[in-house]
Design an enzyme around this catalytic site. Structure first.
Site, mmCIF file in Angstrom:
data_model
loop_
_atom_site.group_PDB
_atom_site.id
_atom_site.type_symbol
_atom_site.label_atom_id
_atom_site.label_comp_id
_atom_site.label_asym_id
_atom_site.label_seq_id
_atom_site.Cartn_x
_atom_site.Cartn_y
_atom_site.Cartn_z
ATOM 1 N N SER A 46 -2.195 1.414 8.941
ATOM 2 C CA SER A 46 -1.980 -0.035 8.902
ATOM 3 C C SER A 46 -0.790 -0.347 8.004
ATOM 4 C CB SER A 46 -3.226 -0.763 8.377
ATOM 5 O OG SER A 46 -3.462 -0.402 7.024
ATOM 6 N N SER A 170 6.719 0.549 -6.712
ATOM 7 C CA SER A 170 6.628 -0.911 -6.772
ATOM 8 C C SER A 170 7.400 -1.402 -7.986
ATOM 9 C CB SER A 170 5.161 -1.344 -6.873
ATOM 10 O OG SER A 170 5.041 -2.685 -7.290
ATOM 11 N N TYR A 197 -2.624 0.171 -12.380
ATOM 12 C CA TYR A 197 -1.772 0.117 -11.197
ATOM 13 C C TYR A 197 -0.295 0.209 -11.605
ATOM 14 C CZ TYR A 197 0.589 -1.566 -7.010
ATOM 15 O OH TYR A 197 1.433 -1.679 -5.933
ATOM 16 N N SER A 232 0.471 -7.273 3.081
ATOM 17 C CA SER A 232 -0.229 -6.132 3.663
ATOM 18 C C SER A 232 -1.682 -6.141 3.214
ATOM 19 C CB SER A 232 0.430 -4.825 3.236
ATOM 20 O OG SER A 232 0.251 -4.614 1.842
#
Length: 419
Positions: A46, A170, A197, A232
């Site tokens: 995906s 990121s 993260y 997303s």
């Protein structure tokens, strides 16, 4: 009324400026044809990963979708075959949270695929959800799993050079700070998740930097890629259900579609002439400077060593991986697991207790015609494969192959026997 129209016009103008300067992604215009090349894209069922795989398939590459869910992975492979017209899109199971799964994937890939030209680490998580593990799940999925997978596939990348590794990172890496004393501590609560993260994304940038140093001169180059603000599943996966209907319209307006998010990873994978920029960080299809913490070579090397330990890599595993990548050479020296290299013996079916529990291969040499009976009769051997193709069960072994690979039942690993 005039004031209202003026306000609407200003809002629309501001949105157009934001969209074309911050949201809309520049298109990748890299290699047009990838026929004869093989790519692996993790998390390709995906979002960004699926769009990345689609573009690679459209260019004629053989694309392996490395995904956790078999159902979703097979469905995505079917969709991509239909949309691209390329039948060489396949699914292979990979769960980056499990080191055993990473090793199993690498074993299956190396025994079935003769090439690896592009490895794109796209899969990632932004939250632990309801999962509670005794380790840092975000670091495991976003960094340690990809680190181990890259390490295990390096022999194939080297033999397919020039080849590339792309690590999807990121802009959150700018908020990251690595504490090596607590690198793998479990993450609890949303505040720790946000920090973890960002730290994992910083680890991605440092990994690409150190990997470039380690691979200098091999023909394998690597890049960290920021896909930009993307609408997303990663964005909405852990948002409370009642809030999603409110966020979806906003996300549609101010975030990139997954196809746009795929452009920078594709640029890093396909653009010609960027080899001298190996190890750098890219955003919007061009190289971008990173903060001091993300270009600290000492921290990058320290992270490399810490990652080796967290991935369960033993000190001698590099040599074994390189040897396994070229099984056809009967003159290759035996591995350290052979007690007397000058007097070859039959290796045990499993590594010794002193070996790392995560070791997946043992290499040995045996004189022609000796030891085959005890190997053939072992109930632990499930099948025999050579050069990726099954050539018979142990009882049906025909003498004479130069090198054969035994795949053991129970997921315990592989053995190479050079006859």
């Amino acid at each position: 009324m005039e004031a209202l129209l003026l306000g609407v016009g200003l809002l629309l103008g501001a949105y157009v400026l934001v969209y074309y300067n911050l949201v809309k992604a520049p298109p990748c215009r890299g290699l047009a044809s990838l026929r004869g090349r093989t790519a692996v894209v993790t998390g390709a069922n995906s979002g960004i990963g699926k769009m990345t795989a689609l573009e690679l398939a459209r260019r004629g590459a053989r694309v392996v979708l490395a995904c956790r869910s078999r159902e979703r992975g097979e469905a995505a492979a079917f969709d991509l075959r239909q949309e691209s017209g390329n039948n060489e899109v396949i699914f292979m199971a990979l769960d980056l949270a499990s080191l055993a799964s990473v090793r199993a994937f690498a074993t299956a890939f190396l025994s079935s695929e003769p090439r690896l030209d592009i490895l794109i680490h796209n899969a990632g998580i932004s939250s632990c959800g309801r999962t509670r593990e005794p380790f840092n799940l975000l670091l495991r999925v976003n960094h340690i799993g990809p680190f181990l997978l890259t390490h295990l596939l390096l022999p194939r990348l080297k033999t397919s050079a020039p080849s590339r590794v792309v690590v999807v990172s990121s802009a959150a890496h700018r908020r990251g700070r690595l504490d090596f004393t607590r690198l793998d501590h479990p993450v609890v609560g949303w505040q720790q998740e946000l920090r973890a993260y960002a730290n994992s994304k910083l680890a991605n940038v440092l990994f690409a930097r150190e990997l470039a140093t380690q691979l200098e001169g091999t023909g394998v180059t690597c890049y960290a890629a920021h896909p930009g603000p993307v609408n997303s599943e990663l964005f909405l996966r852990h948002v409370p259900g009642w809030l999603r209907p409110l966020l979806r319209p906003l996300a549609w307006l101010v975030l990139r579609a997954p196809r746009g998010g795929a452009q920078t990873p594709l640029y890093c994978a396909l653009q010609e002439g960027i080899e001298p920029l190996s190890g750098r960080y890219f955003a919007n299809c061009h190289v971008e400077e990173v903060p001091p913490a993300a270009r600290d070579d000492r921290a990058a090397h320290r992270l490399w060593e810490a990652s080796r330990k967290l991935a369960g890599l033993g000190p001698g595993e590099d040599a074994e991986s390189d040897e396994d990548s070229q099984p056809e050479d009967p003159g290759t020296p035996s591995s350290p697991s052979s007690p007397h290299p000058e007097e070859p013996t039959v290796s045990e079916l499993y590594p010794s207790p002193q070996s790392s529990t995560d070791r997946s291969t043992v290499t040995c040499r045996i004189p022609p015609g000796e030891g085959l009976g005890q190997i053939r009769d072992s109930p632990k051997v499930s099948r025999l494969v050579s050069a990726g193709a099954e050539i018979g069960t142990p009882s049906g072994l025909a003498p004479g192959p130069t090198a054969v690979r035994w795949e053991l039942g129970g997921g315990r690993g592989l053995l190479w026997f050079r006859l």
